[in-house]
Scaffold this active site. Structure first.
Site, PDB file in Angstrom:
ATOM      1  N   LYS A 197      33.094  26.781 -31.766  1.00 35.46           N
ATOM      2  CA  LYS A 197      33.862  26.114 -32.480  1.00 35.46           C
ATOM      3  C   LYS A 197      34.065  27.309 -34.144  1.00 35.46           C
ATOM      4  O   LYS A 197      35.347  27.333 -33.513  1.00 35.46           O
ATOM      5  CB  LYS A 197      33.481  25.193 -33.407  1.00 35.46           C
ATOM      6  CG  LYS A 197      33.143  24.058 -32.283  1.00 35.46           C
ATOM      7  CD  LYS A 197      34.261  23.221 -31.789  1.00 35.46           C
ATOM      8  CE  LYS A 197      34.615  23.879 -30.060  1.00 35.46           C
ATOM      9  NZ  LYS A 197      34.025  23.410 -29.141  1.00 35.46           N
ATOM     10  N   CYS A 251      44.612   3.969 -24.934  1.00 34.76           N
ATOM     11  CA  CYS A 251      45.369   3.412 -24.633  1.00 34.76           C
ATOM     12  C   CYS A 251      46.428   3.171 -25.733  1.00 34.76           C
ATOM     13  O   CYS A 251      45.943   2.939 -26.661  1.00 34.76           O
ATOM     14  CB  CYS A 251      46.078   2.084 -23.792  1.00 34.76           C
ATOM     15  SG  CYS A 251      44.658   2.396 -21.657  1.00 34.76           S
ATOM     16  N   GLU A 295      27.560  26.232 -29.292  1.00 34.88           N
ATOM     17  CA  GLU A 295      28.158  25.660 -30.034  1.00 34.88           C
ATOM     18  C   GLU A 295      29.144  25.673 -30.707  1.00 34.88           C
ATOM     19  O   GLU A 295      30.343  25.612 -31.259  1.00 34.88           O
ATOM     20  CB  GLU A 295      28.197  23.616 -29.626  1.00 34.88           C
ATOM     21  CG  GLU A 295      29.566  22.297 -29.469  1.00 34.88           C
ATOM     22  CD  GLU A 295      30.803  23.467 -28.965  1.00 34.88           C
ATOM     23  OE1 GLU A 295      31.170  24.029 -27.737  1.00 34.88           O
ATOM     24  OE2 GLU A 295      31.551  22.270 -28.411  1.00 34.88           O
ATOM     25  N   GLU A 331      36.091  30.531 -32.295  1.00 36.64           N
ATOM     26  CA  GLU A 331      37.806  29.938 -31.573  1.00 36.64           C
ATOM     27  C   GLU A 331      38.624  29.182 -33.031  1.00 36.64           C
ATOM     28  O   GLU A 331      39.297  30.142 -32.603  1.00 36.64           O
ATOM     29  CB  GLU A 331      38.389  28.688 -29.952  1.00 36.64           C
ATOM     30  CG  GLU A 331      37.407  27.327 -30.566  1.00 36.64           C
ATOM     31  CD  GLU A 331      36.993  26.931 -29.734  1.00 36.64           C
ATOM     32  OE1 GLU A 331      37.961  26.453 -28.536  1.00 36.64           O
ATOM     33  OE2 GLU A 331      36.371  25.315 -29.469  1.00 36.64           O
ATOM     34  N   ASN A 369      44.452  -2.523 -24.532  1.00 32.82           N
ATOM     35  CA  ASN A 369      42.984  -1.079 -25.079  1.00 32.82           C
ATOM     36  C   ASN A 369      41.992  -1.159 -24.834  1.00 32.82           C
ATOM     37  O   ASN A 369      41.553  -2.490 -25.882  1.00 32.82           O
ATOM     38  CB  ASN A 369      44.001  -0.390 -26.293  1.00 32.82           C
ATOM     39  CG  ASN A 369      43.556   0.535 -27.030  1.00 32.82           C
ATOM     40  OD1 ASN A 369      43.007   0.935 -27.724  1.00 32.82           O
ATOM     41  ND2 ASN A 369      42.626   1.838 -25.727  1.00 32.82           N
ATOM     42  N   GLY A 370      41.118  -0.726 -24.730  1.00 33.84           N
ATOM     43  CA  GLY A 370      39.614  -0.917 -24.699  1.00 33.84           C
ATOM     44  C   GLY A 370      38.778  -0.911 -23.411  1.00 33.84           C
ATOM     45  O   GLY A 370      39.562  -1.232 -22.149  1.00 33.84           O
ATOM     46  N   TRP A 410      45.725   4.989 -20.448  1.00 33.25           N
ATOM     47  CA  TRP A 410      45.023   6.432 -20.256  1.00 33.25           C
ATOM     48  C   TRP A 410      43.813   5.707 -19.379  1.00 33.25           C
ATOM     49  O   TRP A 410      42.922   4.751 -19.626  1.00 33.25           O
ATOM     50  CB  TRP A 410      44.705   6.855 -21.589  1.00 33.25           C
ATOM     51  CG  TRP A 410      43.266   8.062 -21.521  1.00 33.25           C
ATOM     52  CD1 TRP A 410      42.170   7.878 -21.341  1.00 33.25           C
ATOM     53  CD2 TRP A 410      43.436   9.583 -21.320  1.00 33.25           C
ATOM     54  NE1 TRP A 410      41.497   9.194 -20.558  1.00 33.25           N
ATOM     55  CE2 TRP A 410      42.166  10.823 -20.746  1.00 33.25           C
ATOM     56  CE3 TRP A 410      44.978  10.302 -21.355  1.00 33.25           C
ATOM     57  CZ2 TRP A 410      42.482  11.417 -21.131  1.00 33.25           C
ATOM     58  CZ3 TRP A 410      45.119  11.190 -20.846  1.00 33.25           C
ATOM     59  CH2 TRP A 410      43.683  11.991 -20.846  1.00 33.25           C
ATOM     60  N   ARG A 457      48.485   9.088 -27.266  1.00 34.35           N
ATOM     61  CA  ARG A 457      47.063   7.990 -26.872  1.00 34.35           C
ATOM     62  C   ARG A 457      46.567   7.442 -25.534  1.00 34.35           C
ATOM     63  O   ARG A 457      45.854   7.257 -24.851  1.00 34.35           O
ATOM     64  CB  ARG A 457      47.012   6.148 -27.373  1.00 34.35           C
ATOM     65  CG  ARG A 457      47.536   6.023 -28.724  1.00 34.35           C
ATOM     66  CD  ARG A 457      47.327   4.980 -29.134  1.00 34.35           C
ATOM     67  NE  ARG A 457      45.918   4.530 -29.179  1.00 34.35           N
ATOM     68  CZ  ARG A 457      45.127   4.144 -29.928  1.00 34.35           C
ATOM     69  NH1 ARG A 457      45.168   5.585 -30.792  1.00 34.35           N
ATOM     70  NH2 ARG A 457      43.609   3.672 -29.183  1.00 34.35           N
ATOM     71  N   HIS A 510      14.085  39.657 -30.998  1.00 36.79           N
ATOM     72  CA  HIS A 510      13.683  40.975 -29.700  1.00 36.79           C
ATOM     73  C   HIS A 510      15.534  41.444 -29.403  1.00 36.79           C
ATOM     74  O   HIS A 510      15.686  42.049 -28.306  1.00 36.79           O
ATOM     75  CB  HIS A 510      14.116  40.255 -28.454  1.00 36.79           C
ATOM     76  CG  HIS A 510      12.773  39.914 -28.309  1.00 36.79           C
ATOM     77  ND1 HIS A 510      11.376  40.374 -27.800  1.00 36.79           N
ATOM     78  CD2 HIS A 510      12.422  37.843 -28.561  1.00 36.79           C
ATOM     79  CE1 HIS A 510      10.224  39.372 -28.149  1.00 36.79           C
ATOM     80  NE2 HIS A 510      10.998  38.470 -28.154  1.00 36.79           N
ATOM     81  N   LYS A 569      44.276  23.953 -23.821  1.00 33.66           N
ATOM     82  CA  LYS A 569      43.559  23.235 -23.746  1.00 33.66           C
ATOM     83  C   LYS A 569      42.905  23.285 -22.341  1.00 33.66           C
ATOM     84  O   LYS A 569      41.815  23.023 -22.375  1.00 33.66           O
ATOM     85  CB  LYS A 569      44.387  22.263 -24.266  1.00 33.66           C
ATOM     86  CG  LYS A 569      43.404  20.637 -24.152  1.00 33.66           C
ATOM     87  CD  LYS A 569      42.490  20.259 -25.697  1.00 33.66           C
ATOM     88  CE  LYS A 569      41.154  19.562 -25.651  1.00 33.66           C
ATOM     89  NZ  LYS A 569      40.420  19.983 -26.224  1.00 33.66           N
TER      90      LYS A 569
HETATM   91  C1  F6R Z   1      36.332  25.069 -26.531  1.00 31.65           C
HETATM   92  C2  F6R Z   1      36.518  24.083 -25.953  1.00 31.65           C
HETATM   93  C3  F6R Z   1      37.154  25.001 -24.412  1.00 31.65           C
HETATM   94  C4  F6R Z   1      36.442  24.156 -23.160  1.00 31.65           C
HETATM   95  C5  F6R Z   1      36.618  24.992 -21.619  1.00 31.65           C
HETATM   96  C6  F6R Z   1      36.622  23.837 -21.228  1.00 31.65           C
HETATM   97  O1  F6R Z   1      36.220  24.042 -27.303  1.00 31.65           O
HETATM   98  O2  F6R Z   1      37.425  23.059 -25.682  1.00 31.65           O
HETATM   99  O3  F6R Z   1      35.629  26.160 -24.155  1.00 31.65           O
HETATM  100  O4  F6R Z   1      35.175  23.962 -23.156  1.00 31.65           O
HETATM  101  O5  F6R Z   1      37.840  25.599 -21.450  1.00 31.65           O
HETATM  102  O6  F6R Z   1      37.457  23.052 -20.194  1.00 31.65           O
HETATM  103  P1  F6R Z   1      36.990  21.631 -19.830  1.00 31.65           P
HETATM  104  O7  F6R Z   1      36.041  20.666 -20.242  1.00 31.65           O
HETATM  105  O8  F6R Z   1      38.419  20.922 -19.390  1.00 31.65           O
HETATM  106  O9  F6R Z   1      36.412  22.047 -18.365  1.00 31.65           O
END
Ligand code: F6R
Length: 609
Positions: free
Chosen positions: A485, A2, A481, A488, A101-102, A75, A28, A504, A604
């Site tokens: 990263k 927060c 993962e 993307e 905040n915490g 938050w 935040r 394989h 996002k």
């Molecule tokens: C990759 C990324 C996406 C999310 C995916 C699921 O860096 O951010 O692959 O992981 O869109 O999103 P959530 O976790 O919000 O369901």
């Protein structure tokens, strides 16, 4: 996470200043907002749930009177976003207001004690106990100064906090204190401020004093006094001049949110170790009872599920099925039933594919469990039990801190389940719990010691056309993962496989200089992964290895290596081992001139199927 702010001014009304400062702290948290001021020895409060602009439109935050006040942008952690749960919180007498905040870990015990003494609580937050504890200090000693009442109070708190307190009994002071949540002072011409972050007051002053853990500060028009919470001793600290641009300030001096969020991981991981036992136990009970468990998610959250399937199997002997959410209905839609349990993992709690899978399973009477970062998200509303992972808002599109937090929560669930099922001894349990507690410091050490090293690796490979990521066992999830990263945000095509599978088929791609990233913890897979490295080297591959410190065997085989501290058990290894991969993707993107925060074609929260 927060944002808190406090301001005390010689002349004029402080409310509009608080309002603007909260706007600058909105990154935040933004589910609720509130301000409290003192005027004529009376406390005035306005608060509600919603974004700052929405709340201001209804309540006109700027109309609060007085030259001293505090504010908060929330938050949610404890208690859903609502008017009652929004900060500031007040005591029974309505004289003390606090923003926080915490996470207060021992709030349940404190609340019970206070209720037994007659205190009436209005909210479901952990924060409210602080207001009542201060009131209790006044009750026990009516002549106590506000600073001492707060001091007495914070000594009783366990957990993390940055707080700011005002009281109509001492209307010219703000008292603030910090433990593990950020707090800074801003020193203006005729005004003093306290805030979670520098950007809150940067347009007003660039003179800042950073408050450290275990310190309490009293602000008045005469100046500020810092004391140590432990022994009340006075601390002297000179202000710093901050030369950040406003844009840099929002990112706390980091060039991108993604890098800031990578650096926030130790703090976020500490938060995951403060989850309420009750929810972890409840979810464990559901997992224990389930006939079949599907771990359902997309993207990075799916990788957390993949790692979790190894954790549940190895620790609790529970077979789980990690499923990419968009495939769930086709793959399991007909067979899922009343005896099935779905653990849906979604940072945002709003991902359309994950929710579609959850809804399909709900219609067939399956039990839904949720792990998410967003209180009040759709996933929380459709889950029988949910856990909030406490990472704070993640702004960079690429998930980083939310991934490692998910892993930490899932590891805790697997450990609890193992204990419940009697699958591991108390000694093993103690050992793993102790290791889990060390993870935040281990992650901090990796960032501190390896960032420059990873940066150099990114520079060296900036023109590589394609990458391979290989791991075995639970490190397969880490490899996936690392690949995601890089794809993307750096737009570099990359392939990831369980290392054993590479022979394989995928190995046919390898030629002289082909970069292959190996994830090599010193676990049971170490011997075989060395064999896989040899296979790749024999075909001319260039090896980049993520290894444990002192792993001389792999060091000799690798062209480049990045070390992480040794001794992390395999079930926890994805947390430290993914850090260099996040940094690699970040620095590759930067090297190539891309903005890692806003990768093209991505959002996002993916709310379409
Ligand atoms: C990759 C990324 C996406 C999310 C995916 C699921 O860096 O951010 O692959 O992981 O869109 O999103 P959530 O976790 O919000 O369901």
């Amino acid at each position: 996470m927060c944002g808190i702010f406090g301001g005390i001014m010689k002349d004029g009304n402080v409310a509009p200043i608080i309002h603007q400062a909260l706007k600058r702290l909105e990154y935040r948290g933004y589910d609720s907002v509130g301000e409290a001021t003192i005027y004529g020895e009376k406390l005035y409060i306005k608060k509600d749930c919603g974004k700052i602009d929405e709340v201001h439109k209804i309540h006109n935050l700027d109309s609060l009177p007085g030259n001293i006040g505090i504010g908060h942008t929330r938050w949610a952690t404890h208690g859903a976003p609502s008017e009652i749960n929004a900060h500031p919180h007040i005591d029974c007498g309505g004289q003390i207001a606090i923003v926080h905040n915490g996470i207060i870990e021992n709030f349940a015990e404190l609340k019970l004690e206070l209720e037994n003494k007659g205190h009436i609580f209005k909210s479901r937050t952990d924060t409210e106990v602080i207001a009542h504890l201060i009131e209790e200090a006044y009750k026990n000693n009516p002549s106590i100064r506000l600073a001492d009442a707060v001091l007495e109070t914070v000594r009783k708190l366990e957990g993390s906090y940055a707080i700011a307190v005002i009281s109509s009994r001492e209307p010219n002071k703000i008292v603030c204190a910090r433990n593990e949540s950020p707090l800074v002072l801003g020193l203006g011409e005729n005004a003093l401020y306290c805030a979670s972050d520098i950007p809150a007051f940067l347009p007003l002053t660039n003179k800042a004093v950073i408050i450290e853990d275990g310190e309490l500060v009293t602000l008045s028009l005469e100046g500020y006094e810092i004391r140590k919470i432990a022994d009340s001793s006075i601390v002297t600290r000179a202000p710093k001049i901050i030369d950040w641009t406003p844009e840099m300030a929002v990112k706390q001096g980091y060039p991108h949110f993604m890098l800031k969020e990578i650096h926030e991981q130790p703090a976020c991981l500490r938060n995951t170790l403060r989850l309420q036992e009750h929810y972890l136990d409840l979810m464990t009970t559901f997992l224990d009872r389930a006939r079949e468990v599907f771990l359902v998610a997309c993207g990075t959250s799916y990788h957390a599920c993949l790692a979790a399937s190894y954790m549940f199997s190895k620790l609790a002997f529970l077979a789980t099925y990690p499923v990419i959410a968009s495939e769930f209905i086709e793959q399991h839609g007909k067979s899922v039933n009343i005896e099935s349990t779905i653990l849906a993992v979604s940072q945002s709690g709003e991902t359309a594919d994950t929710l579609a899978a959850v809804n399909a399973a709900r219609q067939r009477a399956a039990t839904i469990l949720g792990l998410t970062n967003v209180v009040g998200s759709t996933l929380t509303r459709v889950s029988r039990v949910y856990i909030i992972q406490q990472s704070g808002p993640e702004i960079g599109v690429a998930a980083t801190k939310t991934f490692t937090s998910q892993l930490s929560v899932l590891a805790q669930l697997a450990l609890r389940l193992a204990k419940k099922r009697g699958k591991i001894s108390q000694d093993e349990m103690d050992f793993l719990e102790a290791k889990l507690k060390q993870i935040p410091d281990i992650v901090a050490k990796i960032i501190e010691k390896q960032e420059e090293n990873v940066k150099a690796v990114a520079k060296k490979y900036r023109d590589a056309k394609v990458f391979f990521f290989l791991g075995r066992g639970i490190s397969t999830a880490t490899a996936y993962e690392g690949r995601l990263k890089l794809i993307e945000i750096a737009y570099v095509p990359a392939i990831a496989f369980p290392a054993g599978e590479s022979k394989h088929g995928p190995i046919s791609l390898v030629e002289q200089g082909f970069p292959v990233v190996f994830i090599c913890p010193k676990d049971e897979t170490h011997r075989t992964i060395i064999g896989n490295i040899m296979e790749m080297k024999a075909r001319g591959a260039t090896i980049i290895a993520i290894i444990e410190e002192g792993d001389e065997e792999v060091k000799k085989l690798a062209d480049d290596y990045i070390e992480v501290p040794k001794g992390v058990p395999d079930v926890l290894s994805p947390i430290p081992f993914v850090i260099p991969l996040q940094l690699l993707a970040y620095y590759m993107a930067v090297e190539k001139g891309h903005n890692p925060d806003v990768p093209k074609n991505l959002a996002k929260s993916v709310t379409v199927k």
